[in-house]
Motif scaffolding. Structure first.
Motif, PDB file in Angstrom:
ATOM      1  N   ASP A 131      43.369  42.435  28.644  1.00  0.00           N
ATOM      2  CA  ASP A 131      44.438  41.448  28.530  1.00  0.00           C
ATOM      3  C   ASP A 131      43.921  40.088  29.000  1.00  0.00           C
ATOM      4  OD1 ASP A 131      46.683  39.860  28.719  1.00  0.00           O
ATOM      5  OD2 ASP A 131      47.877  41.318  29.849  1.00  0.00           O
ATOM      6  N   PRO A 132      43.817  39.107  28.080  1.00  0.00           N
ATOM      7  CA  PRO A 132      43.273  37.802  28.457  1.00  0.00           C
ATOM      8  C   PRO A 132      44.096  37.121  29.550  1.00  0.00           C
ATOM      9  CG  PRO A 132      43.948  37.844  26.120  1.00  0.00           C
ATOM     10  CD  PRO A 132      44.192  39.202  26.664  1.00  0.00           C
ATOM     11  N   ALA A 133      45.351  37.516  29.713  1.00  0.00           N
ATOM     12  CA  ALA A 133      46.197  36.892  30.733  1.00  0.00           C
ATOM     13  C   ALA A 133      45.945  37.481  32.120  1.00  0.00           C
ATOM     14  CB  ALA A 133      47.671  37.066  30.362  1.00  0.00           C
ATOM     15  N   ARG A 134      45.213  38.578  32.146  1.00  0.00           N
ATOM     16  CA  ARG A 134      44.936  39.218  33.441  1.00  0.00           C
ATOM     17  C   ARG A 134      43.437  39.163  33.712  1.00  0.00           C
ATOM     18  NH1 ARG A 134      48.083  44.371  34.972  1.00  0.00           N
ATOM     19  NH2 ARG A 134      50.241  43.734  34.802  1.00  0.00           N
ATOM     20  N   GLN A 135      43.027  38.149  34.467  1.00  0.00           N
ATOM     21  CA  GLN A 135      41.605  37.942  34.747  1.00  0.00           C
ATOM     22  C   GLN A 135      41.362  37.865  36.249  1.00  0.00           C
ATOM     23  OE1 GLN A 135      39.121  37.902  32.224  1.00  0.00           O
ATOM     24  NE2 GLN A 135      40.874  38.650  31.049  1.00  0.00           N
ATOM     25  N   HIS A 136      42.217  38.556  36.995  1.00  0.00           N
ATOM     26  CA  HIS A 136      42.087  38.553  38.454  1.00  0.00           C
ATOM     27  C   HIS A 136      41.630  39.939  38.916  1.00  0.00           C
ATOM     28  CE1 HIS A 136      44.131  38.956  42.573  1.00  0.00           C
ATOM     29  NE2 HIS A 136      43.147  38.091  42.748  1.00  0.00           N
ATOM     30  N   VAL A 137      40.667  39.941  39.842  1.00  0.00           N
ATOM     31  CA  VAL A 137      40.120  41.187  40.380  1.00  0.00           C
ATOM     32  C   VAL A 137      40.376  41.231  41.883  1.00  0.00           C
ATOM     33  CG1 VAL A 137      38.012  42.549  40.733  1.00  0.00           C
ATOM     34  CG2 VAL A 137      38.304  41.232  38.623  1.00  0.00           C
ATOM     35  N   VAL A 138      40.817  42.363  42.381  1.00  0.00           N
ATOM     36  CA  VAL A 138      40.934  42.564  43.832  1.00  0.00           C
ATOM     37  C   VAL A 138      39.812  43.510  44.250  1.00  0.00           C
ATOM     38  CG1 VAL A 138      42.358  43.483  45.704  1.00  0.00           C
ATOM     39  CG2 VAL A 138      43.435  42.211  43.820  1.00  0.00           C
ATOM     40  N   THR A 139      39.047  43.084  45.252  1.00  0.00           N
ATOM     41  CA  THR A 139      37.928  43.914  45.704  1.00  0.00           C
ATOM     42  C   THR A 139      37.849  43.850  47.225  1.00  0.00           C
ATOM     43  OG1 THR A 139      35.580  44.385  45.364  1.00  0.00           O
ATOM     44  CG2 THR A 139      36.201  42.067  45.442  1.00  0.00           C
ATOM     45  N   THR A 140      36.822  44.461  47.811  1.00  0.00           N
ATOM     46  CA  THR A 140      36.719  44.453  49.276  1.00  0.00           C
ATOM     47  C   THR A 140      35.440  43.723  49.706  1.00  0.00           C
ATOM     48  OG1 THR A 140      35.328  46.367  49.844  1.00  0.00           O
ATOM     49  CG2 THR A 140      37.595  46.834  49.105  1.00  0.00           C
ATOM     50  N   ALA A 141      35.393  43.402  50.989  1.00  0.00           N
ATOM     51  CA  ALA A 141      34.294  42.600  51.528  1.00  0.00           C
ATOM     52  C   ALA A 141      33.016  43.416  51.729  1.00  0.00           C
ATOM     53  CB  ALA A 141      34.723  41.989  52.860  1.00  0.00           C
ATOM     54  N   VAL A 142      33.080  44.719  51.507  1.00  0.00           N
ATOM     55  CA  VAL A 142      31.934  45.561  51.867  1.00  0.00           C
ATOM     56  C   VAL A 142      31.344  46.315  50.679  1.00  0.00           C
ATOM     57  CG1 VAL A 142      32.644  45.829  54.275  1.00  0.00           C
ATOM     58  CG2 VAL A 142      33.489  47.439  52.562  1.00  0.00           C
ATOM     59  N   GLU A 143      31.675  45.867  49.454  1.00  0.00           N
ATOM     60  CA  GLU A 143      31.179  46.564  48.265  1.00  0.00           C
ATOM     61  C   GLU A 143      29.666  46.437  48.118  1.00  0.00           C
ATOM     62  OE1 GLU A 143      33.364  48.369  46.044  1.00  0.00           O
ATOM     63  OE2 GLU A 143      34.573  48.001  47.818  1.00  0.00           O
ATOM     64  N   HIS A 144      29.077  47.390  47.426  1.00  0.00           N
ATOM     65  CA  HIS A 144      27.659  47.336  47.035  1.00  0.00           C
ATOM     66  C   HIS A 144      27.458  46.132  46.115  1.00  0.00           C
ATOM     67  CE1 HIS A 144      24.048  48.603  44.754  1.00  0.00           C
ATOM     68  NE2 HIS A 144      23.755  49.337  45.807  1.00  0.00           N
ATOM     69  N   PRO A 174      50.619  39.367  39.365  1.00  0.00           N
ATOM     70  CA  PRO A 174      50.862  39.733  37.957  1.00  0.00           C
ATOM     71  C   PRO A 174      49.636  39.477  37.071  1.00  0.00           C
ATOM     72  CG  PRO A 174      52.717  38.498  38.842  1.00  0.00           C
ATOM     73  CD  PRO A 174      51.628  38.418  39.867  1.00  0.00           C
ATOM     74  N   GLN A 175      48.688  38.670  37.557  1.00  0.00           N
ATOM     75  CA  GLN A 175      47.473  38.399  36.776  1.00  0.00           C
ATOM     76  C   GLN A 175      46.349  39.401  37.065  1.00  0.00           C
ATOM     77  OE1 GLN A 175      49.224  35.564  38.225  1.00  0.00           O
ATOM     78  NE2 GLN A 175      50.122  35.605  36.170  1.00  0.00           N
ATOM     79  N   THR A 176      46.574  40.292  38.027  1.00  0.00           N
ATOM     80  CA  THR A 176      45.504  41.220  38.415  1.00  0.00           C
ATOM     81  C   THR A 176      45.238  42.244  37.301  1.00  0.00           C
ATOM     82  OG1 THR A 176      46.172  40.996  40.719  1.00  0.00           O
ATOM     83  CG2 THR A 176      44.723  42.846  40.187  1.00  0.00           C
ATOM     84  N   ALA A 177      43.959  42.348  36.944  1.00  0.00           N
ATOM     85  CA  ALA A 177      43.556  43.335  35.937  1.00  0.00           C
ATOM     86  C   ALA A 177      43.192  44.654  36.602  1.00  0.00           C
ATOM     87  CB  ALA A 177      42.363  42.803  35.146  1.00  0.00           C
ATOM     88  N   ILE A 178      42.527  44.572  37.745  1.00  0.00           N
ATOM     89  CA  ILE A 178      41.963  45.787  38.345  1.00  0.00           C
ATOM     90  C   ILE A 178      41.733  45.599  39.844  1.00  0.00           C
ATOM     91  CG2 ILE A 178      39.564  45.101  37.780  1.00  0.00           C
ATOM     92  CD1 ILE A 178      39.027  48.125  37.169  1.00  0.00           C
ATOM     93  N   VAL A 179      41.892  46.688  40.558  1.00  0.00           N
ATOM     94  CA  VAL A 179      41.478  46.757  41.963  1.00  0.00           C
ATOM     95  C   VAL A 179      40.228  47.621  41.971  1.00  0.00           C
ATOM     96  CG1 VAL A 179      42.066  47.593  44.276  1.00  0.00           C
ATOM     97  CG2 VAL A 179      43.847  46.575  42.829  1.00  0.00           C
TER      98      VAL A 179
END
Ligand SMILES: *Cc1c(COP(=O)(O)O)cnc(C)c1O
Length: 405
Positions: free
Chosen positions: A100-113, A152-157
């Motif tokens: 979805d082009p309207a959802r280009q937000h990613v939630v991630t964590t500070a400790v990812e590889h 509402p713009q988040t695509a994925i966590v």
């Protein structure tokens, strides 16, 4: 002698070393090699070919898919083979951002590889946005903060299951529930988890999960992405219709067969290995704490993998310790293995907000199937001697910054 023979003649053999770096990579299980070899020699047909010589190879891939699915408690059709764990993580994120082009937000964590962290940096540079959720001093995630980060713009966590540096486990099923409630996808990098703790994806709300063969006694250069059958997926590699149109390119047959065998071995050994490896790790950890004053276990109050310990020795620099351990043929790592040669302190420990001295003197030791009690005994002699020597060389550091609490 040709070049490769010269190189081999200068190499250290496996049985000369004490290998305590199983989170960086693992030794191939001999049973895995045995099963993969015929697919490099005898059975070289293309699995997409219509004749029997190709179709038989296709069946070997199907069996590998069933074995990986059995280890994950999911359906074979939900497994997509990839070229490595990094590709599996990249593919999940790329897919979510294509939906979805309207959802280009990613939630991630500070400790990812870095396979996730650096990819997220690229997403942000290309016009997407990324929210990084922090951790506390034990390495635990704040689930409420994570929930608030979803828009509402988040695509994925995307959040890892087990941290490669500390072994700290995130409550992925709970994160998946939060994501489901907010109607966003949830991906987990389970590359350090698969084969170490039981996983059952049936009835889970995790949308996708990445794994890598070389972290579970399989070969380097092959991994898999689990994609829940009800989750939308857009491929990153476009071309042939391999992997049910989810990952184009002629399959790396021998490596896929090997991953299947590695998964089967891991499943069969899991319960016993979990106990045996945990006992070795605990004897090692407690032994060092008894022998070396001012030793701290990073993340020890959190739920952790059974095979990993991340220790800080006050008053030393981990880079110097690595050099000295190397002289004793003891392999372990300081900070992130992917940043070897860099003096930058581990971003994982920095995210945990540990005092600078504690991040400077931190080392990761990780155990696996082929470690023995003799390895622990040798390490318990070498490490205290090295730390004592380093502390004697820099007494000022110890007195200026005494016990870190
Ligand atoms: C090793 C590792 C990766 C990268 O996997 P490759 O197969 O080496 O690309 C990603 N995430 C974690 C947590 C890892 O430990």
């Amino acid at each position: 002698m040709d070049q490769i023979d010269k190189l081999a003649a200068s190499m250290i053999a496996r049985d000369q070393i004490i290998y305590l770096d199983n989170n960086a990579t693992t030794q191939l299980d001999p049973a895995v090699i045995e099963e993969m070899l015929p697919y490099l020699t005898e059975y070289y047909g293309n699995p997409s070919s219509g004749y029997t010589f190709g179709a038989q190879v296709r069946r070997a891939i199907d069996l590998a898919r069933e074995r990986v699915a059995a280890l994950l408690g999911c359906e074979p059709g939900e497994i997509v083979f990839t070229s490595c764990g990094t590709e599996a993580n990249n593919a999940a994120l790329n897919s979510a951002l294509q939906l979805d082009p309207a959802r280009q937000h990613v939630v991630t964590t500070a400790v990812e590889h870095s396979a996730t962290r650096r990819h997220c940096e690229t997403v942000a540079k290309r016009g997407g946005s990324v929210t990084v959720v922090g951790v506390d001093s034990d390495g635990n995630l704040d689930l409420e903060e994570l929930e608030r980060a979803i828009t509402p713009q988040t695509a994925i966590v995307t959040a890892m299951w087990a941290n490669n540096e500390t072994g700290v486990l995130f409550p992925v099923e709970k994160i998946a529930e939060v994501a489901r409630r907010k109607r966003v996808l949830f991906h987990t990098d389970a590359i350090q988890t698969v084969g170490k703790i039981p996983i059952r994806l049936k009835d889970s709300t995790i949308n996708s999960l990445a794994l890598s063969a070389h972290k579970l006694h399989g070969p380097k250069g092959v991994g898999a992405l689990y994609v829940n059958k009800r989750s939308a997926f857009k491929p990153s590699l476009i071309g042939g219709s391999q992997e049910n149109n989810r990952r184009a390119g002629t399959e790396n047959v021998a490596s896929i067969v090997a991953l299947g065998k590695a998964a089967e071995c891991a499943g069969a050994a899991l319960a016993e290995e979990n106990n045996r490896v945990r006992a070795m790790r605990d004897r090692f950890e407690n032994g060092l704490r008894e022998r070396i004053p001012n030793t701290f276990v990073n993340g020890d109050l959190a739920a952790r993998l059974p095979n990993t310990t991340n220790l800080s020795f006050a008053g030393i620099e981990s880079d110097a310790a690595l050099v000295m351990f190397d002289r004793h043929q003891l392999c372990c790592s300081a900070g992130s293995a992917c940043r070897t040669g860099s003096l930058e302190a581990s971003y994982v420990l920095r995210a945990m907000n540990l005092p600078a001295e504690r991040t400077r003197g931190s080392m990761r030791f990780s155990f696996g199937r082929f470690n023995t009690d003799a390895d622990v005994d040798k390490a318990l002699e070498i490490i205290p001697a090295v730390i004592a020597k380093l502390r004697a060389m820099a007494p000022a550091t110890v007195t200026r910054e005494p016990a870190v609490v």
